[in-house]
Design a protein around this motif. Structure first.
Motif, PDB file in Angstrom:
ATOM      1  N   PRO A 131       0.788  -1.221  -0.031  1.00 24.19           N
ATOM      2  CA  PRO A 131       0.023  -0.062   0.059  1.00 24.19           C
ATOM      3  C   PRO A 131       0.847   1.407  -0.181  1.00 24.19           C
ATOM      4  N   SER A 132       0.356   2.376  -0.518  1.00 24.52           N
ATOM      5  CA  SER A 132       1.055   3.494  -0.362  1.00 24.52           C
ATOM      6  C   SER A 132       1.298   4.055   0.939  1.00 24.52           C
ATOM      7  N   ALA A 133       2.321   4.809   1.174  1.00 24.54           N
ATOM      8  CA  ALA A 133       2.170   5.662   2.328  1.00 24.54           C
ATOM      9  C   ALA A 133       1.177   6.733   2.627  1.00 24.54           C
ATOM     10  N   GLY A 134       0.848   6.711   1.619  1.00 24.40           N
ATOM     11  CA  GLY A 134      -0.318   8.441   1.701  1.00 24.40           C
ATOM     12  C   GLY A 134       0.281   9.415   2.075  1.00 24.40           C
ATOM     13  N   VAL A 135       1.581   9.865   1.770  1.00 27.10           N
ATOM     14  CA  VAL A 135       2.112  11.136   2.331  1.00 27.10           C
ATOM     15  C   VAL A 135       2.071  12.081   1.272  1.00 27.10           C
ATOM     16  N   PRO A 136       1.271  13.276   1.379  1.00 27.26           N
ATOM     17  CA  PRO A 136       0.924  14.386   0.540  1.00 27.26           C
ATOM     18  C   PRO A 136       2.366  15.019   0.413  1.00 27.26           C
ATOM     19  N   LEU A 137       2.668  14.981  -1.035  1.00 27.37           N
ATOM     20  CA  LEU A 137       3.995  15.995  -1.674  1.00 27.37           C
ATOM     21  C   LEU A 137       3.531  16.833  -2.431  1.00 27.37           C
ATOM     22  N   PRO A 138       4.128  17.688  -2.651  1.00 34.81           N
ATOM     23  CA  PRO A 138       5.491  18.248  -1.727  1.00 34.81           C
ATOM     24  C   PRO A 138       5.028  18.738  -0.393  1.00 34.81           C
ATOM     25  N   VAL A 139       5.858  18.946   0.524  1.00 36.70           N
ATOM     26  CA  VAL A 139       5.776  19.388   1.907  1.00 36.70           C
ATOM     27  C   VAL A 139       5.806  20.971   1.537  1.00 36.70           C
ATOM     28  N   ASP A 140       5.075  21.686   1.961  1.00 33.09           N
ATOM     29  CA  ASP A 140       5.207  23.311   1.671  1.00 33.09           C
ATOM     30  C   ASP A 140       5.056  23.742   2.928  1.00 33.09           C
ATOM     31  N   GLY A 141       6.100  24.620   3.390  1.00 34.48           N
ATOM     32  CA  GLY A 141       6.341  25.240   4.482  1.00 34.48           C
ATOM     33  C   GLY A 141       5.541  26.623   4.392  1.00 34.48           C
ATOM     34  N   GLY A 142       4.785  27.032   3.434  1.00 36.58           N
ATOM     35  CA  GLY A 142       4.108  28.266   3.366  1.00 36.58           C
ATOM     36  C   GLY A 142       4.939  29.519   3.012  1.00 36.58           C
ATOM     37  N   PRO A 143       4.144  30.745   3.044  1.00 35.83           N
ATOM     38  CA  PRO A 143       5.031  31.779   2.624  1.00 35.83           C
ATOM     39  C   PRO A 143       6.157  32.302   3.608  1.00 35.83           C
ATOM     40  N   VAL A 144       7.451  32.758   2.877  1.00 39.25           N
ATOM     41  CA  VAL A 144       8.503  33.065   3.745  1.00 39.25           C
ATOM     42  C   VAL A 144       8.416  34.313   4.214  1.00 39.25           C
ATOM     43  N   THR A 145       8.818  34.511   5.533  1.00 41.33           N
ATOM     44  CA  THR A 145       8.924  35.845   6.117  1.00 41.33           C
ATOM     45  C   THR A 145      10.416  36.400   6.147  1.00 41.33           C
ATOM     46  N   ARG A 146      10.781  37.353   5.331  1.00 42.28           N
ATOM     47  CA  ARG A 146      11.975  37.795   4.848  1.00 42.28           C
ATOM     48  C   ARG A 146      12.286  38.842   5.737  1.00 42.28           C
ATOM     49  N   PRO A 147      13.879  39.136   6.074  1.00 40.58           N
ATOM     50  CA  PRO A 147      14.094  40.174   6.822  1.00 40.58           C
ATOM     51  C   PRO A 147      13.985  41.627   6.058  1.00 40.58           C
ATOM     52  N   GLN A 148      14.044  42.721   6.418  1.00 43.34           N
ATOM     53  CA  GLN A 148      13.795  43.907   6.046  1.00 43.34           C
ATOM     54  C   GLN A 148      14.869  44.255   5.324  1.00 43.34           C
ATOM     55  N   PRO A 149      14.662  44.850   3.958  1.00 45.81           N
ATOM     56  CA  PRO A 149      15.802  45.029   3.073  1.00 45.81           C
ATOM     57  C   PRO A 149      16.874  45.763   3.951  1.00 45.81           C
ATOM     58  N   GLU A 150      16.423  46.586   4.607  1.00 50.48           N
ATOM     59  CA  GLU A 150      17.755  47.396   5.392  1.00 50.48           C
ATOM     60  C   GLU A 150      18.586  46.595   6.006  1.00 50.48           C
ATOM     61  N   LEU A 151      18.067  45.525   6.642  1.00 47.71           N
ATOM     62  CA  LEU A 151      19.118  44.518   7.218  1.00 47.71           C
ATOM     63  C   LEU A 151      20.017  44.157   6.354  1.00 47.71           C
ATOM     64  N   ILE A 152      19.333  43.680   5.147  1.00 48.89           N
ATOM     65  CA  ILE A 152      20.293  42.816   4.302  1.00 48.89           C
ATOM     66  C   ILE A 152      21.632  43.825   3.642  1.00 48.89           C
ATOM     67  N   GLU A 153      21.042  44.938   3.442  1.00 46.26           N
ATOM     68  CA  GLU A 153      21.874  46.115   2.974  1.00 46.26           C
ATOM     69  C   GLU A 153      23.068  45.948   4.037  1.00 46.26           C
ATOM     70  N   GLN A 154      22.728  45.983   5.305  1.00 46.91           N
ATOM     71  CA  GLN A 154      23.637  46.148   6.294  1.00 46.91           C
ATOM     72  C   GLN A 154      24.692  44.959   6.365  1.00 46.91           C
ATOM     73  N   LEU A 155      23.971  43.965   6.203  1.00 49.57           N
ATOM     74  CA  LEU A 155      24.866  42.511   6.171  1.00 49.57           C
ATOM     75  C   LEU A 155      25.810  42.591   5.243  1.00 49.57           C
ATOM     76  N   LYS A 156      25.631  43.096   4.054  1.00 50.79           N
ATOM     77  CA  LYS A 156      26.470  42.963   2.725  1.00 50.79           C
ATOM     78  C   LYS A 156      27.803  43.624   3.185  1.00 50.79           C
ATOM     79  N   ARG A 157      27.988  44.409   4.376  1.00 51.81           N
ATOM     80  CA  ARG A 157      29.246  44.807   4.933  1.00 51.81           C
ATOM     81  C   ARG A 157      30.068  43.976   5.862  1.00 51.81           C
ATOM     82  N   VAL A 158      29.222  42.934   6.109  1.00 52.43           N
ATOM     83  CA  VAL A 158      29.784  42.066   7.203  1.00 52.43           C
ATOM     84  C   VAL A 158      30.316  40.621   6.558  1.00 52.43           C
ATOM     85  N   SER A 159      31.554  40.137   7.007  1.00 50.96           N
ATOM     86  CA  SER A 159      32.161  38.987   6.477  1.00 50.96           C
ATOM     87  C   SER A 159      31.316  37.738   7.166  1.00 50.96           C
TER      88      SER A 159
END
Length: 241
Positions: free
Chosen positions: A14-42
Motif C-alpha cells: 500500500p502507498s504510504a499516503g504522504v501528500p507531497l510536496p511538503v510546503d512550509g508556506g510563505p517566507v517571512t523575509r528580513p527587512q531590506p535595510e538589514l540585508i544591506e547592512q549585512l552586505k558589509r559583514v564577512s
C-alpha cells in the motif's frame, strides 16, 4: 511437512499516503535595510558575533564556492531532498514527477535577492539543479544558490552567472539516484547547521576556488563589525537610537 507457499509477487504494497510536496508556506523575509547592512559583514565576523550571542552553530562547512570572488547576502528560500522510499516516491517516475513536486515549486517562491539553500546530505550522486532551473532562478532575480550536494550541467551553469556553493558535480538528474525533492520552504539541515526559511545568508567566495563557506543567521539585528572597524558600529547604533 510441506512448507507453506506464498505468491509474494501478487502482494501489493500500500502507498504510504504522504501528500507531497511538503510546503512550509510563505517566507517571512528580513527587512531590506538589514540585508544591506549585512552586505558589509564577512562570514567570519558574522559567525564570531553570533557565537557571542550564544548561537554557536551557524557556519556551514561543506559546500565550497564555485564562483571566485562572489559574495551574496539574502533571505533563504529552502528546498529539502530526502531519501527515496518506493511506497512514497520512486525514481522510476523520474522527471515528470519532479515538475509536479517541490523541485519546481520552490522556484515559484523566489523573489529578487533570495538565496536558494538546498538540503541534500552531501550526496555525490543527486544533481539537485541544472542549467534550466538555474536560468529560471536568475530570471526571477535570485542572488545565489547553496547546495549541500551536487549540481548537473556545470559547464553550462558557469555561463549563467549565478554564484554557486556546492559539494561537487554529477551528470545525474534530481531523482535519478537515492534522493528526491521532498519539501519547499521548510527547515533544512545543511552540513549539520539548521537553516530556516527567511534566515539571512552570507556567502563568500575567494579567488582560485578558495574562500569561506556560507553563514546562516537569525533574522534579528545585524552582527556588528569588530570595534577596530568602528564606522559600521556607529552607524548601526545611530540607526537603533
Amino acid at each position: 511437512m510441506s512448507r507453506p507457499t506464498h505468491d509474494y509477487a501478487a502482494i501489493e504494497v500500500p502507498s504510504a499516503g504522504v501528500p507531497l510536496p511538503v510546503d512550509g508556506g510563505p517566507v517571512t523575509r528580513p527587512q531590506p535595510e538589514l540585508i544591506e547592512q549585512l552586505k558589509r559583514v564577512s562570514t567570519a565576523t558574522a559567525s564570531a558575533t553570533m557565537h557571542r550571542f550564544g548561537i554557536r552553530h551557524t557556519f556551514i562547512q561543506g559546500p565550497l564556492p564555485r564562483t571566485p570572488g562572489a559574495k551574496v547576502v539574502g533571505p533563504a528560500v529552502t528546498l529539502a531532498f530526502m531519501p527515496q522510499r518506493e511506497d512514497v516516491f520512486s525514481g522510476a517516475a523520474q522527471e515528470g514527477a519532479e515538475k509536479r513536486g517541490a523541485l519546481w515549486a520552490v522556484f515559484e517562491t523566489v523573489e529578487s535577492g533570495d538565496v536558494l539553500v538546498i538540503q541534500a546530505f552531501a550526496s555525490r550522486y543527486t544533481g539537485c539543479v541544472g542549467e534550466m532551473l538555474t536560468t529560471y532562478f536568475k530570471g526571477r532575480g535570485g542572488a545565489g544558490i547553496v547546495v549541500d550536494g551536487c549540481v548537473r550541467d556545470w559547464p553550462n551553469i558557469q555561463q549563467i552567472g549565478v554564484p554557486l556553493w556546492t559539494v561537487g558535480f554529477t551528470p545525474n538528474y534530481a531523482s535519478q539516484a537515492e534522493l528526491f525533492p521532498w519539501g519547499l520552504n521548510v527547515p533544512v539541515n545543511i552540513s549539520n547547521v539548521l537553516v530556516l526559511p527567511g534566515d539571512a545568508i552570507i556567502a563568500e567566495g575567494g579567488g582560485g576556488g578558495g574562500g569561506a563557506p556560507p553563514q546562516g543567521g537569525r533574522r534579528g539585528r545585524p552582527p556588528p563589525r569588530h570595534p577596530a572597524r568602528g564606522g559600521v558600529v556607529r552607524r548601526q547604533k545611530a540607526a537603533r537610537g
